[in-house]
Design a protein around this motif. Structure first.
Motif, PDB file in Angstrom:
ATOM      1  N   LYS A  54     -26.244  30.932 -29.647  1.00 22.61           N
ATOM      2  CA  LYS A  54     -27.206  31.186 -30.723  1.00 22.61           C
ATOM      3  C   LYS A  54     -27.028  32.579 -31.330  1.00 22.61           C
ATOM      4  CE  LYS A  54     -32.206  31.211 -31.537  1.00 22.61           C
ATOM      5  NZ  LYS A  54     -33.521  30.982 -30.936  1.00 22.61           N
ATOM      6  N   TYR A  55     -26.739  33.557 -30.476  1.00 24.24           N
ATOM      7  CA  TYR A  55     -26.636  34.951 -30.921  1.00 24.24           C
ATOM      8  C   TYR A  55     -25.272  35.563 -30.570  1.00 24.24           C
ATOM      9  CZ  TYR A  55     -31.770  35.061 -31.514  1.00 24.24           C
ATOM     10  OH  TYR A  55     -33.071  34.838 -31.904  1.00 24.24           O
ATOM     11  N   PRO A  56     -24.160  34.977 -31.027  1.00 22.97           N
ATOM     12  CA  PRO A  56     -22.860  35.538 -30.640  1.00 22.97           C
ATOM     13  C   PRO A  56     -22.674  36.982 -31.110  1.00 22.97           C
ATOM     14  CG  PRO A  56     -22.592  33.924 -32.398  1.00 22.97           C
ATOM     15  CD  PRO A  56     -24.020  33.840 -31.942  1.00 22.97           C
ATOM     16  N   LEU A  57     -23.257  37.329 -32.260  1.00 26.80           N
ATOM     17  CA  LEU A  57     -23.126  38.694 -32.779  1.00 26.80           C
ATOM     18  C   LEU A  57     -23.969  39.686 -31.984  1.00 26.80           C
ATOM     19  CD1 LEU A  57     -23.272  37.979 -36.625  1.00 26.80           C
ATOM     20  CD2 LEU A  57     -21.251  38.528 -35.262  1.00 26.80           C
ATOM     21  N   ALA A  58     -25.049  39.212 -31.400  1.00 24.36           N
ATOM     22  CA  ALA A  58     -25.953  40.107 -30.676  1.00 24.36           C
ATOM     23  C   ALA A  58     -25.538  40.302 -29.225  1.00 24.36           C
ATOM     24  CB  ALA A  58     -27.379  39.556 -30.723  1.00 24.36           C
ATOM     25  N   ALA A  59     -24.899  39.304 -28.648  1.00 26.27           N
ATOM     26  CA  ALA A  59     -24.630  39.314 -27.205  1.00 26.27           C
ATOM     27  C   ALA A  59     -23.903  40.570 -26.736  1.00 26.27           C
ATOM     28  CB  ALA A  59     -23.846  38.065 -26.814  1.00 26.27           C
ATOM     29  N   GLU A  60     -23.009  41.097 -27.551  1.00 29.60           N
ATOM     30  CA  GLU A  60     -22.243  42.285 -27.169  1.00 29.60           C
ATOM     31  C   GLU A  60     -22.916  43.585 -27.604  1.00 29.60           C
ATOM     32  OE1 GLU A  60     -19.501  42.047 -25.275  1.00 29.60           O
ATOM     33  OE2 GLU A  60     -19.849  39.883 -25.261  1.00 29.60           O
ATOM     34  N   ARG A  61     -23.989  43.476 -28.387  1.00 25.98           N
ATOM     35  CA  ARG A  61     -24.570  44.678 -28.991  1.00 25.98           C
ATOM     36  C   ARG A  61     -25.958  45.024 -28.469  1.00 25.98           C
ATOM     37  NH1 ARG A  61     -23.795  42.597 -34.903  1.00 25.98           N
ATOM     38  NH2 ARG A  61     -25.050  44.385 -35.513  1.00 25.98           N
ATOM     39  N   VAL A  62     -26.515  44.193 -27.602  1.00 23.89           N
ATOM     40  CA  VAL A  62     -27.842  44.490 -27.057  1.00 23.89           C
ATOM     41  C   VAL A  62     -27.713  44.713 -25.551  1.00 23.89           C
ATOM     42  CG1 VAL A  62     -28.971  43.156 -28.879  1.00 23.89           C
ATOM     43  CG2 VAL A  62     -28.493  42.068 -26.700  1.00 23.89           C
ATOM     44  N   THR A  63     -28.730  45.318 -24.973  1.00 27.93           N
ATOM     45  CA  THR A  63     -28.651  45.646 -23.553  1.00 27.93           C
ATOM     46  C   THR A  63     -28.913  44.410 -22.689  1.00 27.93           C
ATOM     47  OG1 THR A  63     -30.999  46.172 -23.312  1.00 27.93           O
ATOM     48  CG2 THR A  63     -29.547  47.970 -24.050  1.00 27.93           C
ATOM     49  N   ILE A  92     -41.827  40.417 -44.981  1.00 35.04           N
ATOM     50  CA  ILE A  92     -40.817  39.610 -44.311  1.00 35.04           C
ATOM     51  C   ILE A  92     -39.495  40.313 -44.613  1.00 35.04           C
ATOM     52  CG2 ILE A  92     -40.576  37.975 -46.242  1.00 35.04           C
ATOM     53  CD1 ILE A  92     -40.065  35.804 -44.051  1.00 35.04           C
ATOM     54  N   ASN A  93     -38.619  40.367 -43.629  1.00 34.32           N
ATOM     55  CA  ASN A  93     -37.420  41.202 -43.730  1.00 34.32           C
ATOM     56  C   ASN A  93     -36.153  40.365 -43.623  1.00 34.32           C
ATOM     57  OD1 ASN A  93     -38.929  43.922 -43.337  1.00 34.32           O
ATOM     58  ND2 ASN A  93     -39.643  42.609 -41.676  1.00 34.32           N
ATOM     59  N   PHE A  94     -35.205  40.655 -44.497  1.00 33.96           N
ATOM     60  CA  PHE A  94     -33.898  40.017 -44.453  1.00 33.96           C
ATOM     61  C   PHE A  94     -32.895  41.069 -43.995  1.00 33.96           C
ATOM     62  CE2 PHE A  94     -29.807  38.816 -46.277  1.00 33.96           C
ATOM     63  CZ  PHE A  94     -29.701  37.499 -45.826  1.00 33.96           C
ATOM     64  N   VAL A  95     -32.127  40.743 -42.960  1.00 36.09           N
ATOM     65  CA  VAL A  95     -31.193  41.707 -42.380  1.00 36.09           C
ATOM     66  C   VAL A  95     -29.854  41.639 -43.113  1.00 36.09           C
ATOM     67  CG1 VAL A  95     -30.083  42.522 -40.265  1.00 36.09           C
ATOM     68  CG2 VAL A  95     -32.331  41.382 -40.137  1.00 36.09           C
ATOM     69  N   LEU A  96     -29.498  42.743 -43.756  1.00 35.67           N
ATOM     70  CA  LEU A  96     -28.187  42.853 -44.406  1.00 35.67           C
ATOM     71  C   LEU A  96     -27.132  43.288 -43.400  1.00 35.67           C
ATOM     72  CD1 LEU A  96     -29.176  44.610 -47.760  1.00 35.67           C
ATOM     73  CD2 LEU A  96     -28.336  42.269 -47.497  1.00 35.67           C
ATOM     74  N   SER A  97     -27.487  44.269 -42.567  1.00 33.36           N
ATOM     75  CA  SER A  97     -26.565  44.749 -41.537  1.00 33.36           C
ATOM     76  C   SER A  97     -27.371  45.337 -40.394  1.00 33.36           C
ATOM     77  CB  SER A  97     -25.600  45.790 -42.109  1.00 33.36           C
ATOM     78  OG  SER A  97     -26.320  46.941 -42.531  1.00 33.36           O
ATOM     79  N   GLY A  98     -26.750  45.401 -39.221  1.00 28.11           N
ATOM     80  CA  GLY A  98     -27.439  45.917 -38.047  1.00 28.11           C
ATOM     81  C   GLY A  98     -28.048  44.795 -37.238  1.00 28.11           C
ATOM     82  N   ILE A  99     -28.976  45.172 -36.373  1.00 29.68           N
ATOM     83  CA  ILE A  99     -29.637  44.188 -35.517  1.00 29.68           C
ATOM     84  C   ILE A  99     -31.049  44.659 -35.191  1.00 29.68           C
ATOM     85  CG2 ILE A  99     -28.586  45.156 -33.431  1.00 29.68           C
ATOM     86  CD1 ILE A  99     -28.524  42.261 -32.336  1.00 29.68           C
ATOM     87  N   LEU A 100     -31.992  43.735 -35.280  1.00 34.10           N
ATOM     88  CA  LEU A 100     -33.400  44.010 -34.986  1.00 34.10           C
ATOM     89  C   LEU A 100     -33.839  43.151 -33.811  1.00 34.10           C
ATOM     90  CD1 LEU A 100     -34.797  43.899 -38.636  1.00 34.10           C
ATOM     91  CD2 LEU A 100     -34.040  45.899 -37.385  1.00 34.10           C
TER      92      LEU A 100
END
Length: 196
Positions: free
Chosen positions: A159-168, A49-57
Motif C-alpha cells: 500500500k505504501y511502497p514509497l513510505a516504507a523506506e522513508r518512515v521510522t 484538505i491537503n494534496f501532497v505534491l512532494s514529501g510525506i505526511l
C-alpha cells in the motif's frame, strides 16, 4: 508545473474545461511544510484538505497517556486531512505532521463549498475519493481483526511502497498496531525467508 500532479489526480474521475481548471487552481493555497511541522493539530480547527505534491505526511492519534497510533501516511499524489472534522467543521481529533520537508496544496472548506457550487462535477470527484477512502479503511479494519501481523506488514509494503523506506520503524509499528520490537522480528524473518 506543480499543478500537473493534482490535475492528473482529478482527471482520473472528472474532466475539466480550461475555465474550470483555472477556477479550481485559483482556490488552492501552496504551502511548504518543514520536517516535524504540524499542518493539523489535535483540538485545533481543521480547515483544509491537503494534496501532497512532494514529501510525506503522517496522520496520527495521541491518547491520554501519550501513545501514538498512526492512522495513515500521505505521500505524493495523496489527499490527507482529518476528514470527519474537516467536513463537520469540528476541532481536529488527529495530528498531521510532515515526516520530511513537504510541499502541499491546501483547499479550505469554504473554497470547497464554493467549488461545489461553481463546478458541481467536483461533488462527483470528492464523493468517489471519499468512497475509496472508506473502503480502504474498512478493509484495513478487517485486516487488523483477522490477519496476523506479518500479513498486515506485507500489505503495508504494497500500500505504501514509497513510505516504507522513508518512515521510522516505530511509525510503521504504530500503523500496524504492534511494537517496534515485534516489527523487527517480522522484518528479520522476511529477510531470512527471502535469502533461503
Amino acid at each position: 508545473m506543480k499543478e500537473h500532479l493534482i490535475l492528473k489526480n482529478i482527471s482520473r474521475h472528472i474532466s475539466l474545461s480550461d475555465e474550470e481548471t483555472s477556477y479550481f487552481l485559483s482556490l488552492l493555497k501552496e504551502k511548504k511544510v518543514q520536517k516535524k511541522e504540524l499542518i493539523i493539530q489535535h483540538q485545533q480547527p481543521c480547515k483544509d484538505i491537503n494534496f501532497v505534491l512532494s514529501g510525506i505526511l503522517r496522520a496520527f492519534y495521541r491518547d491520554a497517556s501519550g501513545k501514538e497510533s498512526t492512522i495513515m501516511f500521505g505521500v505524493s499524489d495523496w489527499w490527507i486531512t482529518d476528514m470527519y472534522c474537516f467536513i463537520n467543521e469540528k476541532p481536529a481529533m488527529l495530528n498531521i505532521e510532515a515526516l520530511e520537508e513537504s510541499l502541499i496544496l491546501q483547499l479550505s472548506k469554504d473554497n470547497l463549498d464554493k467549488l461545489y457550487c461553481k463546478v458541481p462535477k467536483f461533488e462527483r470527484f470528492f464523493r468517489i475519493m471519499m468512497q475509496n477512502a472508506y473502503i480502504r479503511e474498512q478493509l484495513r479494519t478487517i485486516e487488523n481483526l483477522s490477519l496476523p501481523a506479518e500479513e498486515r506488514y506485507y500489505n503495508f509494503l504494497k500500500k505504501y511502497p514509497l513510505a516504507a523506506e522513508r518512515v521510522t520503524q516505530k511509525q510503521i509499528a504504530s500503523y500496524l498496531g504492534i511494537t517496534p520490537e515485534f516489527l523487527s522480528i517480522i522484518k528479520t524473518n522476511k529477510q531470512k525467508n527471502s535469502c533461503s
